[in-house]
Design a protein around this motif. Structure first.
Motif, mmCIF file in Angstrom:
data_model
loop_
_atom_site.group_PDB
_atom_site.id
_atom_site.type_symbol
_atom_site.label_atom_id
_atom_site.label_comp_id
_atom_site.label_asym_id
_atom_site.label_seq_id
_atom_site.Cartn_x
_atom_site.Cartn_y
_atom_site.Cartn_z
ATOM 1 N N THR B 249 0.859 -1.402 -0.220
ATOM 2 C CA THR B 249 -0.259 -0.212 0.346
ATOM 3 C C THR B 249 0.814 1.517 0.100
ATOM 4 O OG1 THR B 249 -1.711 -1.588 1.626
ATOM 5 C CG2 THR B 249 -1.337 1.314 0.968
ATOM 6 N N ARG B 250 1.476 0.678 0.556
ATOM 7 C CA ARG B 250 3.042 2.068 1.102
ATOM 8 C C ARG B 250 3.321 2.795 -0.348
ATOM 9 N NH1 ARG B 250 4.778 3.545 6.269
ATOM 10 N NH2 ARG B 250 5.522 5.188 5.743
ATOM 11 N N ALA B 251 4.085 2.039 -0.754
ATOM 12 C CA ALA B 251 4.667 1.443 -2.215
ATOM 13 C C ALA B 251 3.056 2.033 -3.307
ATOM 14 C CB ALA B 251 4.765 0.317 -2.984
ATOM 15 N N LEU B 252 2.072 1.666 -3.603
ATOM 16 C CA LEU B 252 0.973 2.435 -4.319
ATOM 17 C C LEU B 252 1.300 3.368 -4.221
ATOM 18 C CD1 LEU B 252 0.108 0.212 -6.367
ATOM 19 C CD2 LEU B 252 -1.976 0.401 -5.088
ATOM 20 N N PHE B 253 1.051 4.226 -2.948
ATOM 21 C CA PHE B 253 -0.089 5.603 -2.646
ATOM 22 C C PHE B 253 1.543 6.242 -3.054
ATOM 23 C CE2 PHE B 253 -1.075 8.917 0.318
ATOM 24 C CZ PHE B 253 -2.022 8.833 -0.272
ATOM 25 N N ALA B 254 3.026 5.424 -3.271
ATOM 26 C CA ALA B 254 4.764 6.685 -3.132
ATOM 27 C C ALA B 254 4.610 7.037 -4.312
ATOM 28 C CB ALA B 254 5.260 5.927 -2.608
ATOM 29 N N ALA B 255 4.190 5.641 -5.534
ATOM 30 C CA ALA B 255 4.310 6.102 -6.958
ATOM 31 C C ALA B 255 3.490 6.984 -7.825
ATOM 32 C CB ALA B 255 3.927 4.174 -7.765
ATOM 33 N N ALA B 256 2.089 7.387 -7.110
ATOM 34 C CA ALA B 256 1.411 8.046 -7.377
ATOM 35 C C ALA B 256 1.962 9.573 -8.212
ATOM 36 C CB ALA B 256 -0.310 8.090 -6.908
ATOM 37 N N PRO B 257 1.591 9.549 -8.915
ATOM 38 C CA PRO B 257 2.839 11.335 -9.036
ATOM 39 C C PRO B 257 1.629 11.855 -8.386
ATOM 40 C CG PRO B 257 2.040 10.854 -11.486
ATOM 41 C CD PRO B 257 1.852 8.776 -10.555
ATOM 42 N N THR B 258 1.758 13.200 -7.019
ATOM 43 C CA THR B 258 0.847 14.442 -7.347
ATOM 44 C C THR B 258 1.539 15.759 -7.662
ATOM 45 O OG1 THR B 258 1.926 13.602 -5.439
ATOM 46 C CG2 THR B 258 0.259 12.839 -5.525
ATOM 47 N N LEU B 259 0.575 16.423 -7.409
ATOM 48 C CA LEU B 259 0.412 18.061 -7.550
ATOM 49 C C LEU B 259 2.126 18.418 -6.068
ATOM 50 C CD1 LEU B 259 -2.156 20.204 -8.959
ATOM 51 C CD2 LEU B 259 0.219 20.120 -9.736
#
Lengths: 263, 259
Positions: B249-259
């Motif tokens: 879950t942590r990796a998935l959340f970190a992978a998403a590019p955000t503003l």
């Protein structure tokens, strides 16, 4: 340096002329990455395809290093501009091996040492020699997009045009491909023009970006201005708000105001 | 007992030349009057779970579960006749691409009217009036025009809202939404979410959203179930996604590019 001045493109649809791009201007310095963001129908992909030479009928001026790009282009002009398409499932020939796909641009441009270049191009995108003999259906989405990037880079272009290069990929694969694109640009001083509807992706890769709407550039600003929300137009602010996530209070207030019932 | 969807030990395997392929490998969860997200990457089995609930999988799929009920109805054991009343009527489903879910040779209005008549047991005039109301409810500005339009005459956002209107016309108690907004532009996306939100808040509908968009889950949903390789690896409050414990879950959340 790539310069676009007062670019306009119109399509003919059933006897009507539909303007797709209206007076778009921007300049991208050598080695920079420039983003075009906007919603569907904003004209961002049409701008990119026109620069790539895929659209014949347009008005305005497109210059690369001071040399105007006409509708008809010679081989050298075509070689320095390469493109990566959105759909890695549709942009690779399903019956051609990876090696044959990568050899095609070399053959068209009469470039020698094909074997060596194919191996090098694969290594650059993190794929080993064994991938030479694979067909697209034997590759994952991320691997296919790596092959598409290798195909764009094998002619050693100065400018790479990227049309939603990661929107068909899972987030973890998207992150890998974005890292790869970022590394390749730094290593080779490539100039990128990136089209995406995803502000996060554009900010990750580009220093400067233009927001398009209805065929026009609404605002041009730096990626850091977008990060801080320091933009001038309401439209750009709205895009930033929306990409930060759902806001329950604001939305429910709008629903209440509209006074619409759902049953 | 509690109402809503209850699933325990759900397993789905597909037949293949090389033997059975396990797509869902023992999944347990419930959905009450709340917004629950099933999150994961392609191949995690999240869409298979959504379709298995309504038994909408191809014949090569084998579904088994220790328990799969909705308001006490045994979704796995009941006959096909009963299941047809559940599908659409009690449990609605909306899909990513409206162009595949709407009938291309039938006007939008006729499809919504049909949905009212099939599930609501009401007459034609009344159904037509309600269909127009429903189109207005999903924030379509010119309901009369859209009522008379064929699906290809609508934009993606309009088509998606027309499909939602059709599904909601049946008045489902639970809505399964498989990537309901990923084909939509960001500005349209949030007005579609607001419609679903209102149904949960004001009418007590249950909502199971299947998505890969963690940003949407974190800001829209109440709970998140993170799937990987056919299993739920972590279940947590959606607002706590940023502080997830599981490394995936942590990796998935970190992978998403955000503003």
């Amino acid at each position: 340096m790539i310069r676009v001045e007062d670019l306009s493109v119109a399509f003919r649809a059933g006897g009507r002329v539909v303007p797709a791009v209206r007076g778009v201007s921007f300049a991208v310095p050598k080695g920079a990455a420039f983003g075009l963001v906007g919603e569907s129908g904003s004209g961002k992909t049409t701008v990119l395809r026109t620069i790539a030479g895929l659209i014949d009928d347009w008005d305005g001026r497109i210059e690369v290093d001071g040399v105007p790009m006409g509708a008809k282009r010679d081989r050298a002009a075509r070689r320095q501009l390469q493109m990566v398409f959105q759909d890695p499932y549709g942009s690779l020939h399903p019956r051609h091996t990876v090696a044959r796909t990568l050899a095609a641009p070399l053959r068209l441009h009469g470039v020698g040492e094909r074997d060596r270049r194919i191996d090098a191009a694969l290594a650059d995108v993190g794929l080993d020699r064994r991938f030479r003999y694979r067909y697209p259906n034997q590759l994952s989405g991320g691997q296919r997009q790596r092959v598409a990037i290798a195909r764009a880079l094998i002619l050693e272009p100065a400018i790479v045009l990227l049309d939603e290069p990661t929107s068909a990929l899972d987030v973890s694969v998207q992150a890998e491909v974005l890292d790869l694109l970022d590394r390749l640009r730094r290593e080779r001083a490539l100039t990128y023009i990136l089209v995406s509807h995803d502000l996060g992706v554009v900010v990750r890769l580009c220093e400067t970006m233009a927001v398009m709407r209805n065929g026009e550039v609404v605002e041009t600003a730096t990626a850091s201005a977008f990060r801080k929300g320091a933009v001038a137009t309401d439209y750009a602010r709205g895009l930033i708000e929306s990409s930060r996530g759902y806001r329950r209070e604001t939305r429910m207030a709008e629903v209440a105001e509209a006074g619409i019932r759902t049953t | 007992m509690t109402a809503g969807l209850e699933i325990a030990g759900l397993r789905v395997a597909y037949d293949s030349i090389r033997g059975p392929v396990v797509a869902v490998d023992g999944v347990d969860f419930t959905v009450g009057h709340e917004r629950v997200a099933l999150v994961g990457e392609s191949g995690s089995g999240k869409s298979t779970v959504g379709r298995a609930i309504l038994r909408l999988l191809p014949p090569s799929a084998h579904i088994a579960a220790d328990r799969m009920t909705f308001d006490g109805i045994d979704l796995l054991g009941c006959d096909e006749r009963r299941m047809r009343r559940v599908r659409g009527g009690r449990i609605g489903m909306i899909l990513q691409d409206p162009r595949h879910a709407l009938n291309p040779v039938m006007t939008v209005g006729r499809q919504i009217v049909e949905s009212y008549r099939a599930h609501g047991g009401i007459g034609g005039t009344e159904a037509r009036r309600r269909a127009l109301d429903m189109l207005a409810a999903v924030h379509i500005r010119d309901p009369e025009r859209v009522f008379a339009a064929y699906p290809h005459q609508l934009s993606g956002g309009m088509g998606q809202r027309a499909m939602i209107a059709m599904v909601l016309a049946a008045g489902p108690d639970l809505l399964i939404a498989d990537e309901p907004t990923s084909a939509l532009d960001v500005t349209v996306r949030h007005s579609v979410l607001a419609i679903l939100d209102e149904l949960v808040i004001a009418h007590g509908m249950g909502l199971l959203i299947i998505t890969h968009d963690l940003n949407l889950v974190a800001t829209f949903c109440d709970r998140a179930l993170v799937m990987r390789a056919g299993r739920i690896v972590e279940a947590l409050p959606a607002s706590g996604l940023a502080e997830a414990h599981h490394p995936y879950t942590r990796a998935l959340f970190a992978a998403a590019p955000t503003l």
